[in-house]
Write an enzyme that holds these catalytic residues in place. Structure first.
Site, short mmCIF file in Angstrom:
data_model
loop_
_atom_site.label_atom_id
_atom_site.label_comp_id
_atom_site.label_asym_id
_atom_site.label_seq_id
_atom_site.Cartn_x
_atom_site.Cartn_y
_atom_site.Cartn_z
N ASP A 1 63.19 -34.52 43.04
CA ASP A 1 63.60 -34.42 41.63
C ASP A 1 64.16 -33.05 41.27
N ALA B 1 61.30 -41.80 43.50
CA ALA B 1 60.37 -41.46 44.57
C ALA B 1 60.97 -41.73 45.95
N GLU C 1 67.28 -45.37 20.48
CA GLU C 1 68.13 -44.90 21.58
C GLU C 1 69.37 -44.22 20.98
N THR D 1 59.16 -29.31 44.19
CA THR D 1 58.30 -29.15 43.01
C THR D 1 58.55 -30.17 41.90
N GLY E 1 51.70 -35.78 43.81
CA GLY E 1 52.71 -35.43 42.81
C GLY E 1 52.70 -36.29 41.57
N HIS F 1 64.08 -72.01 51.59
CA HIS F 1 63.96 -72.79 50.36
C HIS F 1 62.53 -73.27 50.18
N LYS G 1 49.55 -27.48 43.30
CA LYS G 1 48.74 -26.90 42.22
C LYS G 1 47.87 -27.91 41.50
N LEU H 1 61.18 -48.35 28.38
CA LEU H 1 61.13 -49.82 28.45
C LEU H 1 59.94 -50.29 29.28
N GLY I 1 52.21 -22.12 44.23
CA GLY I 1 53.02 -21.42 45.23
C GLY I 1 54.19 -20.68 44.62
P1 FAD Z 1 56.86 -34.77 42.18
O1 FAD Z 1 56.32 -36.10 42.48
O2 FAD Z 1 57.07 -34.39 40.77
O3 FAD Z 1 55.86 -33.73 42.86
C1 FAD Z 1 55.99 -32.36 42.70
C2 FAD Z 1 54.64 -31.69 42.88
O4 FAD Z 1 54.84 -30.30 42.98
C3 FAD Z 1 53.70 -31.90 41.71
O5 FAD Z 1 52.47 -32.45 42.15
C4 FAD Z 1 53.48 -30.49 41.15
O6 FAD Z 1 52.14 -30.28 40.70
C5 FAD Z 1 53.76 -29.63 42.36
N1 FAD Z 1 54.21 -28.28 42.03
C6 FAD Z 1 55.20 -27.90 41.19
N2 FAD Z 1 55.34 -26.56 41.20
C7 FAD Z 1 54.42 -26.09 42.07
C8 FAD Z 1 54.07 -24.78 42.51
N3 FAD Z 1 54.73 -23.70 42.10
N4 FAD Z 1 53.06 -24.67 43.40
C9 FAD Z 1 52.39 -25.76 43.84
N5 FAD Z 1 52.68 -27.01 43.47
C10 FAD Z 1 53.68 -27.17 42.59
N6 FAD Z 1 60.18 -43.34 40.64
C11 FAD Z 1 60.35 -44.45 41.37
O7 FAD Z 1 61.05 -44.43 42.38
N7 FAD Z 1 59.72 -45.63 41.03
C12 FAD Z 1 58.93 -45.71 39.94
O8 FAD Z 1 58.38 -46.78 39.66
C13 FAD Z 1 58.75 -44.56 39.14
N8 FAD Z 1 57.97 -44.60 38.05
C14 FAD Z 1 57.78 -43.46 37.31
C15 FAD Z 1 56.99 -43.53 36.16
C16 FAD Z 1 56.80 -42.41 35.39
C17 FAD Z 1 55.94 -42.50 34.16
C18 FAD Z 1 57.38 -41.16 35.78
C19 FAD Z 1 57.15 -39.91 34.97
C20 FAD Z 1 58.18 -41.08 36.91
C21 FAD Z 1 58.39 -42.24 37.68
N9 FAD Z 1 59.20 -42.21 38.81
C22 FAD Z 1 59.39 -43.36 39.54
C23 FAD Z 1 59.86 -40.98 39.27
C24 FAD Z 1 59.06 -40.35 40.43
O9 FAD Z 1 57.76 -40.08 40.00
C25 FAD Z 1 59.73 -39.06 40.90
O10 FAD Z 1 61.08 -39.33 41.22
C26 FAD Z 1 59.04 -38.51 42.13
O11 FAD Z 1 57.68 -38.26 41.87
C27 FAD Z 1 59.72 -37.23 42.60
O12 FAD Z 1 59.06 -36.75 43.72
P2 FAD Z 1 59.06 -35.20 44.07
O13 FAD Z 1 58.33 -35.08 45.37
O14 FAD Z 1 60.43 -34.66 44.00
O15 FAD Z 1 58.23 -34.47 42.92
P1 NAD Z 2 66.09 -42.04 31.38
O1 NAD Z 2 67.15 -41.10 31.75
O2 NAD Z 2 65.85 -43.26 32.18
O3 NAD Z 2 66.29 -42.53 29.88
C1 NAD Z 2 66.37 -41.64 28.81
C2 NAD Z 2 67.03 -42.36 27.66
O4 NAD Z 2 66.91 -41.55 26.52
C3 NAD Z 2 68.53 -42.60 27.87
O5 NAD Z 2 68.85 -43.92 27.56
C4 NAD Z 2 69.18 -41.59 26.93
O6 NAD Z 2 70.44 -42.03 26.44
C5 NAD Z 2 68.14 -41.53 25.83
N1 NAD Z 2 68.15 -40.29 25.06
C6 NAD Z 2 68.41 -39.04 25.46
N2 NAD Z 2 68.26 -38.16 24.44
C7 NAD Z 2 67.89 -38.89 23.36
C8 NAD Z 2 67.55 -38.58 22.02
N3 NAD Z 2 67.57 -37.33 21.57
N4 NAD Z 2 67.20 -39.60 21.19
C9 NAD Z 2 67.17 -40.89 21.63
N5 NAD Z 2 67.48 -41.24 22.88
C10 NAD Z 2 67.81 -40.25 23.75
O7 NAD Z 2 64.76 -41.12 31.31
P2 NAD Z 2 63.22 -41.51 31.21
O8 NAD Z 2 63.05 -42.90 30.76
O9 NAD Z 2 62.58 -40.40 30.46
O10 NAD Z 2 62.77 -41.40 32.71
C11 NAD Z 2 62.92 -40.16 33.43
C12 NAD Z 2 63.20 -40.42 34.87
O11 NAD Z 2 62.04 -40.89 35.53
C13 NAD Z 2 64.26 -41.48 35.08
O12 NAD Z 2 65.51 -40.87 35.20
C14 NAD Z 2 63.88 -42.14 36.35
O13 NAD Z 2 64.62 -41.57 37.39
C15 NAD Z 2 62.41 -41.80 36.54
N6 NAD Z 2 61.62 -43.04 36.39
C16 NAD Z 2 61.88 -44.08 37.23
C17 NAD Z 2 61.19 -45.24 37.11
C18 NAD Z 2 61.50 -46.38 38.03
O14 NAD Z 2 62.15 -46.15 39.03
N7 NAD Z 2 61.05 -47.59 37.74
C19 NAD Z 2 60.23 -45.40 36.11
C20 NAD Z 2 60.00 -44.34 35.26
C21 NAD Z 2 60.70 -43.16 35.42
#
Ligand code: FAD
Ligand code: NAD
Length: 469
Positions: free
Chosen positions: A316, A324, A206, A146, A41, A448, A35, A189, A117
């Site tokens: 997810d 990812a 936190e 999704t 994604g 090294h 979408k 962070l 979808g």
């Molecule tokens: P998504 O990537 O969320 O993709 C789902 C897609 O489905 C979306 O594009 C959405 O538009 C589409 N969709 C949903 N419903 C519908 C529908 N009904 N019809 C059509 N399309 C639809 N993970 C890491 O491993 N390393 C990182 O460094 C990392 N950094 C992150 C930083 C941030 C700020 C965030 C928010 C997340 C980060 N993540 C990271 C987490 C990572 O983005 C997700 O774990 C990953 O994208 C999940 O993949 P996915 O395919 O399950 O879903």
């Molecule tokens: P997170 O689960 O990593 O951290 C959320 C934090 O918020 C926790 O420490 C939790 O105890 C705290 N918390 C929960 N409720 C609260 C409240 N009411 N007040 C204050 N603190 C509260 O979640 P995120 O940082 O939002 O990231 C979401 C997901 O995205 C992660 O679980 C991670 O899997 C993914 N992500 C991954 C990466 C990476 O792999 N480098 C980077 C960004 C995001």
């Protein structure tokens, strides 16, 4: 355009697009419904890629602004942050990656269907196309990929300008003077670091009594110390009870998580990042009879099958870490299963990386998990202060910790805080995938001078034989 497929995948994130590529490689006719205007994604559009682009750029800025570059003779004058170029660099990274997925779809003859979808029955996906029309895709198999969405905090409205989720925090037009981060997890962070490096006063609130609560506790502790040295402030065991707008300023009310007196903190921008929730809105799962679990994730069995025949789910939107690479591995596994193969995802060996400075990375069990499970283990630790390459670069914060089974010496977990931890952890993951012992790592010749010598030394330390400590 034919409307009949072997597999229709809903969602083009790392789970969906990788599943599509693997299924096409295996000879299947594949369509992906997305979408968003672009493929890739959350990860490519508003997640992994843009956040790492900003972490990269802000790190370069901070090297100069903090005087680290000058310390080794790289002196500059007139340092300036060009916000337009800062965001343009991120946009370029997004476009290169989303276009890369487009190219791979064409190469593998995967059809991208742009629209929303909905599962309308066994083997049927209805797409509300972007132009307003509807198209029904017939398919032998449906894969739900999704992804997830931001968890909202009751009473705190996200406007993506002053009160932002990660998406808004990637787009801030100027450096906020005071940034208040709700949630001391990965997003808080990483993105807190970006803006702190550029000059924001960052306070992380936190709820629990430690940051990154699922990481190894010793690593979390050291991590907090290092971030504090960089100027980030922490309010642990604290909850936000309200955010009020007064013109351009925000008044954030907080109180101890266990109850007590409230206080008010000033902020220019508030970032809400308290986790993510599975995204299943408008998918028609209830009508299709697809069961969700207690946390509203699509319920699957060990083979990614939902309770409805021919419908699978990955990434997810299902149980497990929201990462990812986990979504990608599940995408490959489903495609191979549909082709009659017997793939396997090893959930015990999924690395986790936080891309701050220093990086934090882990794979396998933490000390707390081993203690809780009553597993007897030995621990070997080696600091980056004792590594030549880290010293050259002035990057000596942190350590490597190897946890090995006390009886068999099998590696059960590796935890790293330090330079390039995200790359170093791959060695540990491979070792664990092959069932290696700490002795196996210790006896492997490491080049090294490299940072990887710290992993070897930590493995030696399990047996009290570290050489440079
Ligand atoms: P998504 O990537 O969320 O993709 C789902 C897609 O489905 C979306 O594009 C959405 O538009 C589409 N969709 C949903 N419903 C519908 C529908 N009904 N019809 C059509 N399309 C639809 N993970 C890491 O491993 N390393 C990182 O460094 C990392 N950094 C992150 C930083 C941030 C700020 C965030 C928010 C997340 C980060 N993540 C990271 C987490 C990572 O983005 C997700 O774990 C990953 O994208 C999940 O993949 P996915 O395919 O399950 O879903
Ligand atoms: P997170 O689960 O990593 O951290 C959320 C934090 O918020 C926790 O420490 C939790 O105890 C705290 N918390 C929960 N409720 C609260 C409240 N009411 N007040 C204050 N603190 C509260 O979640 P995120 O940082 O939002 O990231 C979401 C997901 O995205 C992660 O679980 C991670 O899997 C993914 N992500 C991954 C990466 C990476 O792999 N480098 C980077 C960004 C995001």
């Amino acid at each position: 355009m034919a409307d009949s497929f072997d597999v229709v995948i809903i969602g083009s994130g790392p789970g969906g697009y990788v599943c599509a590529i693997r299924a096409a490689q295996l000879g299947m006719k594949v369509a992906v419904v997305e979408k968003r205007a672009t493929l890739g994604g959350t990860c490519l559009n508003v997640g992994c890629i843009p956040s790492k682009a900003l972490l990269h750029a802000s790190e370069r800025y901070h090297e100069i602004a903090s005087g680290h570059a000058a310390e080794i003779g790289v002196k500059t004058t007139g340092l300036k942050l060009d916000m337009k170029a800062f965001h343009a660099g991120k946009q370029q990274a997004i476009e290169q990656n989303t276009k890369g997925v487009e190219f791979l779809f064409k190469k593998n003859k995967i059809e991208a269907v742009h629209g929303t979808g909905k599962v309308v029955g066994k083997g049927k996906v209805e797409v509300a196309l972007d132009g307003g029309k509807t198209r029904t895709l017939e398919t032998k198999n449906i894969v739900i990929a999704t992804g997830s969405d931001v968890t909202r905090l009751p009473g705190v409205e996200i406007d993506e300008k002053q009160v932002v989720s990660s998406t808004g925090a990637l787009e801030l037009a100027s450096v906020p003077k005071k940034l208040l981060v709700i949630g001391g997890g990965v997003i808080g962070l990483e993105l807190g670091s970006v803006w702190a490096r550029l000059g924001s006063e960052v306070t992380v609130v936190e709820f629990l009594d430690r940051i990154t609560p699922t990481m190894d506790a010793e690593v979390s502790k050291q991590f907090q110390r290092v971030l504090q040295k960089q100027g980030l402030a922490f309010k642990l065991g604290t909850k936000v009870t309200g955010v009020a707008k007064s013109g351009k300023a925000l008044k954030v009310t907080v109180e101890p998580a266990k109850g007590g007196d409230a206080e008010t903190l000033d902020a220019d921008v508030v970032l809400v990042c308290i986790g993510r929730v599975p995204y299943t809105e408008g998918l028609g799962l209830e009508e299709a009879g697809v069961a969700l679990d207690e946390r509203k994730r699509v319920k699957i069995d060990a083979h990614f099958r939902t309770n409805v025949e021919g419908i699978y789910a990955i990434g997810d939107v299902v149980v497990g870490p929201m990462l990812a690479h986990k979504a990608e591995d599940e995408g490959v596994a489903v495609a191979e299963m549909l082709a009659g193969q017997q793939p396997h995802v090893n959930y015990d060996v999924i690395p986790n990386v936080i891309y701050t400075w220093p990086e934090v990375a882990s794979v396998g069990k933490t000390e707390e998990e081993l203690k809780d499970a009553g597993v007897k283990y030995r621990s070997g630790k080696f600091p980056f202060t004792a590594n030549g390459r880290a010293r050259i670069a002035g990057m000596t914060d942190g350590f490597v910790k190897v946890l090995a089974d006390a009886a068999t010496d099998r590696v059960l977990g590796v935890h790293i805080i330090g330079p390039d931890a995200g790359t170093l952890i791959a060695e540990a993951a491979i070792a664990m995938e092959f069932g290696a012992s700490a002795e196996d790592i210790a006896r492997t010749c490491h080049a090294h001078p490299t940072l990887s010598e710290t992993v070897k030394e930590a493995a030696l330390a399990v047996d009290g034989r570290a050489l440079h400590m």
